[in-house]
Design a protein around this motif. Structure first.
Motif, mmCIF file in Angstrom:
data_model
loop_
_atom_site.group_PDB
_atom_site.id
_atom_site.type_symbol
_atom_site.label_atom_id
_atom_site.label_comp_id
_atom_site.label_asym_id
_atom_site.label_seq_id
_atom_site.Cartn_x
_atom_site.Cartn_y
_atom_site.Cartn_z
ATOM 1 N N MET A 1 61.390 12.458 -33.571
ATOM 2 C CA MET A 1 60.297 11.549 -33.283
ATOM 3 C C MET A 1 60.474 11.016 -31.865
ATOM 4 S SD MET A 1 59.099 8.121 -35.310
ATOM 5 C CE MET A 1 60.543 7.118 -35.204
ATOM 6 N N ALA A 2 59.429 11.155 -31.032
ATOM 7 C CA ALA A 2 59.456 10.643 -29.663
ATOM 8 C C ALA A 2 59.098 9.152 -29.690
ATOM 9 C CB ALA A 2 58.463 11.403 -28.803
ATOM 10 N N ILE A 3 59.899 8.377 -28.979
ATOM 11 C CA ILE A 3 59.732 6.930 -28.990
ATOM 12 C C ILE A 3 59.368 6.456 -27.584
ATOM 13 C CG2 ILE A 3 60.886 4.734 -29.435
ATOM 14 C CD1 ILE A 3 62.749 6.254 -31.307
ATOM 15 N N ALA A 4 58.441 5.499 -27.519
ATOM 16 C CA ALA A 4 58.013 4.945 -26.238
ATOM 17 C C ALA A 4 58.127 3.430 -26.262
ATOM 18 C CB ALA A 4 56.572 5.335 -25.940
ATOM 19 N N ILE A 5 58.462 2.868 -25.122
ATOM 20 C CA ILE A 5 58.409 1.417 -24.945
ATOM 21 C C ILE A 5 57.161 1.186 -24.112
ATOM 22 C CG2 ILE A 5 59.560 -0.625 -24.062
ATOM 23 C CD1 ILE A 5 62.199 0.875 -24.269
ATOM 24 N N ARG A 6 56.179 0.510 -24.714
ATOM 25 C CA ARG A 6 54.893 0.371 -24.043
ATOM 26 C C ARG A 6 54.255 -0.973 -24.354
ATOM 27 N NH1 ARG A 6 51.895 4.955 -27.600
ATOM 28 N NH2 ARG A 6 51.693 3.779 -29.540
ATOM 29 N N LEU A 7 53.094 -1.192 -23.764
ATOM 30 C CA LEU A 7 52.364 -2.439 -23.967
ATOM 31 C C LEU A 7 51.338 -2.266 -25.080
ATOM 32 C CD1 LEU A 7 51.625 -3.392 -20.249
ATOM 33 C CD2 LEU A 7 53.420 -4.289 -21.709
ATOM 34 N N ALA A 8 51.227 -3.293 -25.948
ATOM 35 C CA ALA A 8 50.188 -3.342 -26.971
ATOM 36 C C ALA A 8 49.333 -4.561 -26.655
ATOM 37 C CB ALA A 8 50.800 -3.451 -28.356
ATOM 38 N N ARG A 9 48.050 -4.358 -26.482
ATOM 39 C CA ARG A 9 47.176 -5.444 -26.028
ATOM 40 C C ARG A 9 46.791 -6.358 -27.171
ATOM 41 N NH1 ARG A 9 42.098 -7.399 -24.494
ATOM 42 N NH2 ARG A 9 41.908 -7.869 -22.292
ATOM 43 N N GLY A 10 46.734 -7.626 -26.826
ATOM 44 C CA GLY A 10 46.253 -8.647 -27.743
ATOM 45 C C GLY A 10 45.437 -9.622 -26.936
ATOM 46 N N GLY A 11 45.101 -10.747 -27.516
ATOM 47 C CA GLY A 11 44.339 -11.755 -26.793
ATOM 48 C C GLY A 11 42.851 -11.527 -26.905
ATOM 49 N N ALA A 12 42.098 -12.484 -26.400
ATOM 50 C CA ALA A 12 40.648 -12.433 -26.480
ATOM 51 C C ALA A 12 40.063 -11.611 -25.331
ATOM 52 C CB ALA A 12 40.087 -13.856 -26.441
ATOM 53 N N LYS A 13 38.760 -11.441 -25.383
ATOM 54 C CA LYS A 13 38.057 -10.737 -24.325
ATOM 55 C C LYS A 13 38.251 -11.488 -23.009
ATOM 56 C CE LYS A 13 33.363 -9.340 -23.169
ATOM 57 N NZ LYS A 13 31.956 -9.402 -23.593
ATOM 58 N N LYS A 14 38.579 -10.777 -21.942
ATOM 59 C CA LYS A 14 38.830 -11.315 -20.605
ATOM 60 C C LYS A 14 40.060 -12.222 -20.542
ATOM 61 C CE LYS A 14 34.716 -9.948 -18.933
ATOM 62 N NZ LYS A 14 34.455 -9.135 -17.794
ATOM 63 N N ARG A 15 40.855 -12.280 -21.592
ATOM 64 C CA ARG A 15 42.070 -13.093 -21.638
ATOM 65 C C ARG A 15 43.201 -12.233 -22.200
ATOM 66 N NH1 ARG A 15 42.193 -17.717 -19.153
ATOM 67 N NH2 ARG A 15 43.549 -18.589 -20.715
ATOM 68 N N PRO A 16 43.681 -11.224 -21.464
ATOM 69 C CA PRO A 16 44.660 -10.296 -22.016
ATOM 70 C C PRO A 16 46.029 -10.937 -22.248
ATOM 71 C CG PRO A 16 44.372 -9.904 -19.693
ATOM 72 C CD PRO A 16 43.346 -10.924 -20.074
ATOM 73 N N TYR A 17 46.697 -10.412 -23.249
ATOM 74 C CA TYR A 17 48.044 -10.830 -23.599
ATOM 75 C C TYR A 17 48.687 -9.587 -24.208
ATOM 76 C CZ TYR A 17 51.822 -13.634 -25.544
ATOM 77 O OH TYR A 17 53.048 -14.173 -25.828
ATOM 78 N N TYR A 18 49.871 -9.247 -23.762
ATOM 79 C CA TYR A 18 50.482 -7.995 -24.212
ATOM 80 C C TYR A 18 51.819 -8.239 -24.904
ATOM 81 C CZ TYR A 18 47.143 -5.809 -21.047
ATOM 82 O OH TYR A 18 45.987 -5.410 -20.412
ATOM 83 N N ARG A 19 52.079 -7.429 -25.930
ATOM 84 C CA ARG A 19 53.405 -7.361 -26.546
ATOM 85 C C ARG A 19 54.070 -6.107 -25.999
ATOM 86 N NH1 ARG A 19 49.986 -8.131 -30.885
ATOM 87 N NH2 ARG A 19 50.213 -5.935 -31.427
ATOM 88 N N ILE A 20 55.333 -6.215 -25.651
ATOM 89 C CA ILE A 20 56.089 -5.028 -25.247
ATOM 90 C C ILE A 20 56.737 -4.520 -26.519
ATOM 91 C CG2 ILE A 20 57.920 -4.129 -23.781
ATOM 92 C CD1 ILE A 20 57.347 -6.523 -21.893
#
Length: 154
Positions: A1-20
């Motif tokens: 299984m290939a694993i990546a460390i990446r950003l997952a977007r959250g937050g409201a429209k025009k107010r981004p917040y990311y989980r790594i």
């Protein structure tokens, strides 16, 4: 299984917040992930320490297991001193596209034409004035010569 460390977007429209997150490369961006290893809030100032927060020991573990970070996450890891990232060089990045080059050439050509037209108009305006000045100058000199002759005779 290939694993990546990446950003997952959250937050409201025009107010981004990311989980790594650490996830399988086949899972969707905001979908299921194995573990959250940090957060990224792009709305904070660049020098704010809460802009990027990482769980360093877990990141090191996943890198040791073979997880590959995305380019943006690799930048964060490099800034944190966890992973050395080779600088990329793209000399064509700053070069404008074809359409922009064409627009710049057209603009320069119009500027040259306007400059030439201004010079031609200036020359036309100066030419009659010079001719008139040349015609009037001898007429003015003649009476001055006569007056100087009268003074010498008298």
């Amino acid at each position: 299984m290939a694993i990546a460390i990446r950003l997952a977007r959250g937050g409201a429209k025009k107010r981004p917040y990311y989980r790594i997150v650490v996830s399988d490369v086949r899972s969707p961006r905001d979908g299921k992930y194995l573990e959250q290893v940090g957060i990224y809030n792009p709305l904070l100032a660049k020098d704010d320490e809460k802009r990027v927060q990482l769980t360093e020991d877990r990141v090191r573990y996943w890198l040791g297991v073979g997880a590959q970070p995305t380019d943006r996450v690799a930048r964060f890891l490099d800034a944190a001193g966890i992973l050395e990232r080779a600088a990329k060089n793209n000399p064509k990045k700053a070069e404008p596209g074809e359409k922009a080059k064409e627009r710049a050439e057209e603009k320069a050509e119009k500027a040259r034409e306007a400059e030439e037209a201004a010079k031609a108009a200036e020359e036309e305006a100066n030419a009659p004035a010079e001719e008139a000045a040349a015609e009037e100058a001898p007429a003015e000199e003649a009476p001055a010569e006569e007056a100087s002759e009268e003074k010498t005779e008298g």
